[in-house]
Each structure stands twice: as C-alpha cells, then as structure tokens.
Design an enzyme around this catalytic site. Sequence first.
Site, mmCIF file in Angstrom:
data_model
loop_
_atom_site.group_PDB
_atom_site.id
_atom_site.type_symbol
_atom_site.label_atom_id
_atom_site.label_comp_id
_atom_site.label_asym_id
_atom_site.label_seq_id
_atom_site.Cartn_x
_atom_site.Cartn_y
_atom_site.Cartn_z
ATOM 1 C CB THR A 1 -0.386 -0.236 1.474
ATOM 2 O OG1 THR A 1 -2.160 -1.057 0.947
ATOM 3 C CG2 THR A 1 -1.733 1.104 1.615
ATOM 4 N NE ARG B 1 -9.535 -6.719 3.597
ATOM 5 C CZ ARG B 1 -8.743 -5.853 3.927
ATOM 6 N NH1 ARG B 1 -8.569 -5.479 2.663
ATOM 7 N NH2 ARG B 1 -7.556 -5.979 4.621
ATOM 8 C CG ASP C 1 -6.036 0.232 7.158
ATOM 9 O OD1 ASP C 1 -5.805 -0.977 5.984
ATOM 10 O OD2 ASP C 1 -5.240 0.194 7.312
HETATM 11 N N1 ASP Z 1 -3.670 -2.471 5.249
HETATM 12 C C1 ASP Z 1 -4.655 -2.395 3.373
HETATM 13 C C2 ASP Z 1 -6.219 -3.525 3.845
HETATM 14 O O1 ASP Z 1 -5.178 -4.171 4.340
HETATM 15 C C3 ASP Z 1 -2.946 -3.491 2.873
HETATM 16 C C4 ASP Z 1 -1.691 -3.375 3.394
HETATM 17 O O2 ASP Z 1 -1.078 -2.201 3.801
HETATM 18 O O3 ASP Z 1 -1.069 -3.397 2.090
HETATM 19 O O4 ASP Z 1 -5.978 -3.427 2.802
#
Ligand code: ASP
Length: 327
Positions: free
Chosen positions: A193, A221, A224
């Site tokens: 991310t 889904r 966060d």
């Molecule tokens: N936090 C992100 C999510 O759960 C994934 C990530 O940080 O790579 O969608």
Amino acid sequence: MRTLIAATLLLLPIAATAQQAKTRPSTMFVMHGGAGTITRKTMTPEMEKQYRDAMETALKTGNAILAKGGTSLDAVEAAIRVLEDSPLFNAGKGAVFTHEGKNELDASIMDGKTRKAGAVAGVTIIRNPISAARAVMDKSKHVMMAGRGAELFATKMGLEIVDPSYFWTERRWKALQQELLQEEATEPKKFGTVGAVALDKEGNLAAGTSTGGTTNKQYGRIGDSPIIGAGTYADNATVAVSCTGDGEYFIRLSVARDIAALVEYKGMTVKQAGDEVIMKKLKELGGEGGAIVLDHNGNFATPFNSEGMYRGWIGADGVPHVEIYKE
Ligand code: ASP
C-alpha cells in the site's frame, strides 16, 4: 510591578509561538510504500534500486509542490499518484487481485486544517483512486463513496477512467495463483500500500493512503486504507498518519486515530505514540504492519512491526531519504 508581570505573561505565548516557528522546518514530507516480509534476502539489487528510485521520484514530486508554497493536500495527492502509476506498489497499477481475480481499489485523504476527508472503496475503473478520494472531499457533501456510485461520481468529475484490465500485472496475478494453490499455507506477507503525510509552509498537515487491499481478499472486502481514523487521519492540532498492514486489525484498533489521540490526550511524541500503537497494541492483537506519523512541528516517526517497510522522507533541503529494512 503588577502591570509588568501581566505584560510579561501576555507576551509569553507570543514569544513561545515565535520560537517554535523558528525551529519548525518549513516543510516536511514522509511516505510509505507498504510493509511486510521485506528482507535483504528476498530482494535483488535490481529490485531494490527500482523501489528506491520510485520512492525518490514520489518524494521529490511531493516536495516540489511544498517548496513552491503549495498545500500539503496537493503534495500528498500528487506523490501518491506517482506510486499509483508504478506497477511496483499495491495501489493503482500494480494492485493485488481479489479471490475472484479482480482489482478492487481503496483510497482516502484528509485535510488537517479543516478535518475534511474523502474516500473511495472497492473501485475498479478509476486510474488514480487518491484523486477520486480528493474529489469526494472537495466536490461532494460526503466522506466515503463505494463501488459503482464512486465510479459514476469520478466519471462525472472528469477523472481518468480505464478498463479494469489496466490494473492487471503479471507479478500480482502470479501472487494470487500462488495463494490459491496454497490457500492454507502461511505465505510470507507482503503488503505494498502507499501513503503520504505532509506539512506545508502554512503549517497545515494532510494525509493520504491508497491500496489494492490484500491478495486473495473476498469480494466486497474493504480494508483500513479508505477508513478515516483507521488507515488515514490528519489534524493540525496533533498529527497526520497513514498506515499499511493487516487492514482488519487496523480497523479494529482505529490505529490512525489512536496514534493521534495519544498525542492529543497524553502529550506523547510521534515516536512514543507510534510505538505504543504499532509495536504494542497492534502486535499484541496479532496485527502486522506500520505507519508514518508527522506532527505540526515537522517531527516524524515510521514505526513498523514487520520485517520491513518501504519508507522515505524529504525536508526543505530537498534531499530524499529512502529506507526499506529493519536495520
Ligand atoms: N492495509 C491494506 C488493507 O488491508 C493493505 C496494505 O497495507 O497493504 O487493505
């Protein structure tokens, strides 16, 4: 005498503010490109160079805006767009696949000055979800829009629309196939991310985050990253925060807002607050990941409880710094 004391007392806060303004760096820009099992062993020198170059380009993009007196919001949006357009990161092009083999993207942005925020969730055709989040904040009366509605809104706002196949990359497709084959196996977790926090010359903070979510996630889904207070938060009075990691844990702990609350109510520094939430609370619950935290004086911290986290910062001197591993 009494008048003198009164006058001195009156002057005190002014003097203190002036002193702070002097020591505060005029701008600060911090980014992450995801946390996870990122070690020297799992990285080739070529890959490492590609990541470092991309992070540097994004950092310089954000800093160029801040150096010209642009806003922290503009810097955050522009730099995140750079990493969304790079296939290296799990955001925009390069996003991971859902269980069904689709790319469903989430993003959010928050203005520390007004505490206005915008977010999109589960979008599939918007090239730069961070700009759609910005449009929701600036041009609608809502904070979050999801799926088809968000896509219609982005189209109306004139944002670039792409065919879903634009987001397809071989590397992420292979990662999904691997997970499908060994669904129950414990694969080393890699996120990817992207996020940014910025302090501009006016002293305003902003934060933004953009993601494809987690490989093999179920349809619908949402993690966060598009949730204000979980993956993203900004308030001039405290800090700007962007997170990366196991979204479900970050939502359950309201990680971004919790870090800000520790600064606000307990007077913790960015490092203390970041460590308390990421290294203690998140870890105890079983969540992996990290955050970038920046306060209105330009102090920042980049805590993570995983093996590594792509992260970097650039101050008013314009020199980008990028780090990847734990040590
Ligand atoms: N936090 C992100 C999510 O759960 C994934 C990530 O940080 O790579 O969608």
